[in-house]
Design a protein around this motif. Structure first.
Motif, PDB file in Angstrom:
ATOM      1  N   LEU A  11       8.132 -17.223 -16.328  1.00 54.07           N
ATOM      2  CA  LEU A  11       9.006 -18.258 -15.778  1.00 54.07           C
ATOM      3  C   LEU A  11       9.799 -17.721 -14.593  1.00 54.07           C
ATOM      4  CD1 LEU A  11      10.416 -19.653 -19.151  1.00 54.07           C
ATOM      5  CD2 LEU A  11       8.571 -20.621 -17.754  1.00 54.07           C
ATOM      6  N   PRO A  12      10.407 -18.609 -13.812  1.00 56.34           N
ATOM      7  CA  PRO A  12      11.265 -18.135 -12.708  1.00 56.34           C
ATOM      8  C   PRO A  12      12.394 -17.237 -13.213  1.00 56.34           C
ATOM      9  CG  PRO A  12      10.820 -20.486 -12.491  1.00 56.34           C
ATOM     10  CD  PRO A  12      10.268 -20.061 -13.836  1.00 56.34           C
ATOM     11  N   ALA A  13      12.915 -16.410 -12.338  1.00 53.19           N
ATOM     12  CA  ALA A  13      13.882 -15.365 -12.693  1.00 53.19           C
ATOM     13  C   ALA A  13      15.106 -15.871 -13.449  1.00 53.19           C
ATOM     14  CB  ALA A  13      14.311 -14.615 -11.443  1.00 53.19           C
ATOM     15  N   ASP A  14      15.637 -17.024 -13.123  1.00 57.88           N
ATOM     16  CA  ASP A  14      16.867 -17.495 -13.762  1.00 57.88           C
ATOM     17  C   ASP A  14      16.615 -18.374 -14.986  1.00 57.88           C
ATOM     18  OD1 ASP A  14      15.911 -19.732 -12.437  1.00 57.88           O
ATOM     19  OD2 ASP A  14      17.908 -20.418 -11.834  1.00 57.88           O
ATOM     20  N   SER A  15      15.408 -18.373 -15.501  1.00 57.43           N
ATOM     21  CA  SER A  15      15.032 -19.284 -16.591  1.00 57.43           C
ATOM     22  C   SER A  15      15.682 -18.958 -17.924  1.00 57.43           C
ATOM     23  CB  SER A  15      13.515 -19.299 -16.760  1.00 57.43           C
ATOM     24  OG  SER A  15      12.914 -19.845 -15.619  1.00 57.43           O
ATOM     25  N   ARG A  16      16.026 -17.697 -18.159  1.00 52.34           N
ATOM     26  CA  ARG A  16      16.581 -17.325 -19.460  1.00 52.34           C
ATOM     27  C   ARG A  16      17.799 -18.163 -19.807  1.00 52.34           C
ATOM     28  NH1 ARG A  16      20.030 -14.537 -22.513  1.00 52.34           N
ATOM     29  NH2 ARG A  16      19.181 -13.365 -24.258  1.00 52.34           N
ATOM     30  N   LYS A  17      18.696 -18.355 -18.848  1.00 48.04           N
ATOM     31  CA  LYS A  17      19.901 -19.138 -19.129  1.00 48.04           C
ATOM     32  C   LYS A  17      19.555 -20.575 -19.497  1.00 48.04           C
ATOM     33  CE  LYS A  17      20.970 -20.346 -14.369  1.00 48.04           C
ATOM     34  NZ  LYS A  17      21.844 -20.152 -13.252  1.00 48.04           N
ATOM     35  N   HIS A  18      18.494 -21.122 -18.909  1.00 51.77           N
ATOM     36  CA  HIS A  18      18.077 -22.490 -19.234  1.00 51.77           C
ATOM     37  C   HIS A  18      17.447 -22.557 -20.626  1.00 51.77           C
ATOM     38  CE1 HIS A  18      19.097 -23.787 -15.235  1.00 51.77           C
ATOM     39  NE2 HIS A  18      18.334 -22.831 -14.725  1.00 51.77           N
ATOM     40  N   VAL A  19      16.676 -21.542 -20.954  1.00 52.92           N
ATOM     41  CA  VAL A  19      16.069 -21.480 -22.290  1.00 52.92           C
ATOM     42  C   VAL A  19      17.166 -21.354 -23.340  1.00 52.92           C
ATOM     43  CG1 VAL A  19      14.594 -20.099 -23.818  1.00 52.92           C
ATOM     44  CG2 VAL A  19      13.877 -20.545 -21.469  1.00 52.92           C
ATOM     45  N   VAL A  20      18.131 -20.487 -23.102  1.00 51.61           N
ATOM     46  CA  VAL A  20      19.248 -20.311 -24.022  1.00 51.61           C
ATOM     47  C   VAL A  20      20.012 -21.641 -24.173  1.00 51.61           C
ATOM     48  CG1 VAL A  20      21.482 -19.174 -24.360  1.00 51.61           C
ATOM     49  CG2 VAL A  20      19.477 -17.823 -23.704  1.00 51.61           C
ATOM     50  N   GLY A  21      20.268 -22.305 -23.075  1.00 51.31           N
ATOM     51  CA  GLY A  21      20.965 -23.582 -23.114  1.00 51.31           C
ATOM     52  C   GLY A  21      20.181 -24.634 -23.891  1.00 51.31           C
ATOM     53  N   PHE A  22      18.880 -24.681 -23.683  1.00 51.97           N
ATOM     54  CA  PHE A  22      18.022 -25.616 -24.400  1.00 51.97           C
ATOM     55  C   PHE A  22      18.073 -25.351 -25.907  1.00 51.97           C
ATOM     56  CE2 PHE A  22      13.805 -26.316 -26.329  1.00 51.97           C
ATOM     57  CZ  PHE A  22      13.703 -27.695 -26.186  1.00 51.97           C
ATOM     58  N   LEU A  23      17.925 -24.094 -26.283  1.00 49.50           N
ATOM     59  CA  LEU A  23      17.938 -23.753 -27.713  1.00 49.50           C
ATOM     60  C   LEU A  23      19.291 -24.014 -28.346  1.00 49.50           C
ATOM     61  CD1 LEU A  23      15.756 -20.521 -27.595  1.00 49.50           C
ATOM     62  CD2 LEU A  23      15.095 -22.772 -28.482  1.00 49.50           C
TER      63      LEU A  23
ATOM     64  N   ALA B 192       7.034 -14.522 -22.594  1.00 49.58           N
ATOM     65  CA  ALA B 192       7.207 -15.926 -22.226  1.00 49.58           C
ATOM     66  C   ALA B 192       8.171 -16.068 -21.051  1.00 49.58           C
ATOM     67  CB  ALA B 192       7.699 -16.728 -23.426  1.00 49.58           C
ATOM     68  N   LEU B 193       9.266 -15.315 -21.059  1.00 52.45           N
ATOM     69  CA  LEU B 193      10.245 -15.396 -19.968  1.00 52.45           C
ATOM     70  C   LEU B 193       9.690 -14.814 -18.667  1.00 52.45           C
ATOM     71  CD1 LEU B 193      13.588 -14.536 -21.800  1.00 52.45           C
ATOM     72  CD2 LEU B 193      12.893 -16.759 -20.873  1.00 52.45           C
ATOM     73  N   ASP B 194       8.846 -13.791 -18.777  1.00 48.15           N
ATOM     74  CA  ASP B 194       8.247 -13.188 -17.578  1.00 48.15           C
ATOM     75  C   ASP B 194       7.381 -14.186 -16.814  1.00 48.15           C
ATOM     76  OD1 ASP B 194       9.480 -10.760 -17.987  1.00 48.15           O
ATOM     77  OD2 ASP B 194       7.703  -9.770 -18.834  1.00 48.15           O
TER      78      ASP B 194
ATOM     79  N   SER C 103      10.936 -10.001 -29.944  1.00 47.17           N
ATOM     80  CA  SER C 103      11.523  -9.730 -28.636  1.00 47.17           C
ATOM     81  C   SER C 103      10.438  -9.590 -27.572  1.00 47.17           C
ATOM     82  CB  SER C 103      12.380  -8.469 -28.704  1.00 47.17           C
ATOM     83  OG  SER C 103      13.024  -8.250 -27.473  1.00 47.17           O
ATOM     84  N   ALA C 104       9.338  -8.936 -27.917  1.00 47.59           N
ATOM     85  CA  ALA C 104       8.223  -8.786 -26.976  1.00 47.59           C
ATOM     86  C   ALA C 104       7.612 -10.143 -26.646  1.00 47.59           C
ATOM     87  CB  ALA C 104       7.168  -7.846 -27.564  1.00 47.59           C
ATOM     88  N   ARG C 105       7.495 -11.003 -27.627  1.00 47.60           N
ATOM     89  CA  ARG C 105       6.956 -12.342 -27.410  1.00 47.60           C
ATOM     90  C   ARG C 105       7.885 -13.139 -26.479  1.00 47.60           C
ATOM     91  NH1 ARG C 105       3.134 -15.241 -30.208  1.00 47.60           N
ATOM     92  NH2 ARG C 105       2.974 -13.627 -31.787  1.00 47.60           N
ATOM     93  N   ILE C 106       9.177 -13.026 -26.695  1.00 47.06           N
ATOM     94  CA  ILE C 106      10.150 -13.713 -25.845  1.00 47.06           C
ATOM     95  C   ILE C 106      10.062 -13.179 -24.410  1.00 47.06           C
ATOM     96  CG2 ILE C 106      12.625 -13.974 -25.378  1.00 47.06           C
ATOM     97  CD1 ILE C 106      12.975 -13.980 -28.508  1.00 47.06           C
TER      98      ILE C 106
END
Length: 158
Positions: free
Chosen positions: A141-153, A137-139, A131-134
């Motif tokens: 990236l731009p603020a709304d990137s998590r949803k894109h990462v989730v979508g990609f995965l 990595a997300l920090d 979780s710390a590694r994630i």
């Protein structure tokens, strides 16, 4: 010396590196996924090794902790493994006091799985560095990137 070790390689058996465009194959992302997976699993692997466990134990303890009361059949379906593969790992987790197996309330043949306190603590210890590694990595990236990462995965899943 065996013939296989002394055989000379002809020039037509050696291939050059793929072209810069990869010939339509995204070697860069493939390699980044290999390295990300290696590093993502390294911290939990070290914890598991101390207990004599491996990645199969990690997957079982993770999903049982996230889904208390899940059936053995559900776990088999989630992990896409055979009963034989699960049996050995589950027995070790049961014998080690990390997982409890109880009969289902309606169907006593049904086996429902729960983590014990030790199992929950192990699941958290394994997930915390990931979780710390994630988060790191997300920090970056731009603020709304998590949803894109989730979508990609999710898009990579079958």
């Amino acid at each position: 010396m065996p013939a296989a070790l002394t055989k000379k390689t002809s020039a037509d058996e050696i291939t050059p590196a793929p072209s810069a465009d990869g010939g339509g194959i995204d070697f860069e992302i493939i390699e980044l996924l290999f390295f990300a997976y290696r590093d993502f699993t390294s911290d939990p692997d070290a914890i598991l090794e101390q207990k004599g466990f491996g990645r199969a134990h990690h997957r079982v303890i993770h999903f049982v902790n996230r889904n208390p009361g899940m059936t053995v059949a559900d776990l088999l379906d989630t992990l896409k493994i055979t009963k034989q593969s699960l049996a050995r790992v589950l027995k070790q987790l049961l014998d080690g006091g990390y997982v409890r197996q109880l009969n289902g309330p309606e169907d006593r043949r049904q086996r429902r799985l729960y983590t014990t306190l030790a199992g929950k603590e192990l699941a958290i210890a394994l997930a915390a560095p990931q979780s710390a590694r994630i988060a790191r990595a997300l920090d970056a990236l731009p603020a709304d990137s998590r949803k894109h990462v989730v979508g990609f995965l999710k898009g990579l899943r079958d």
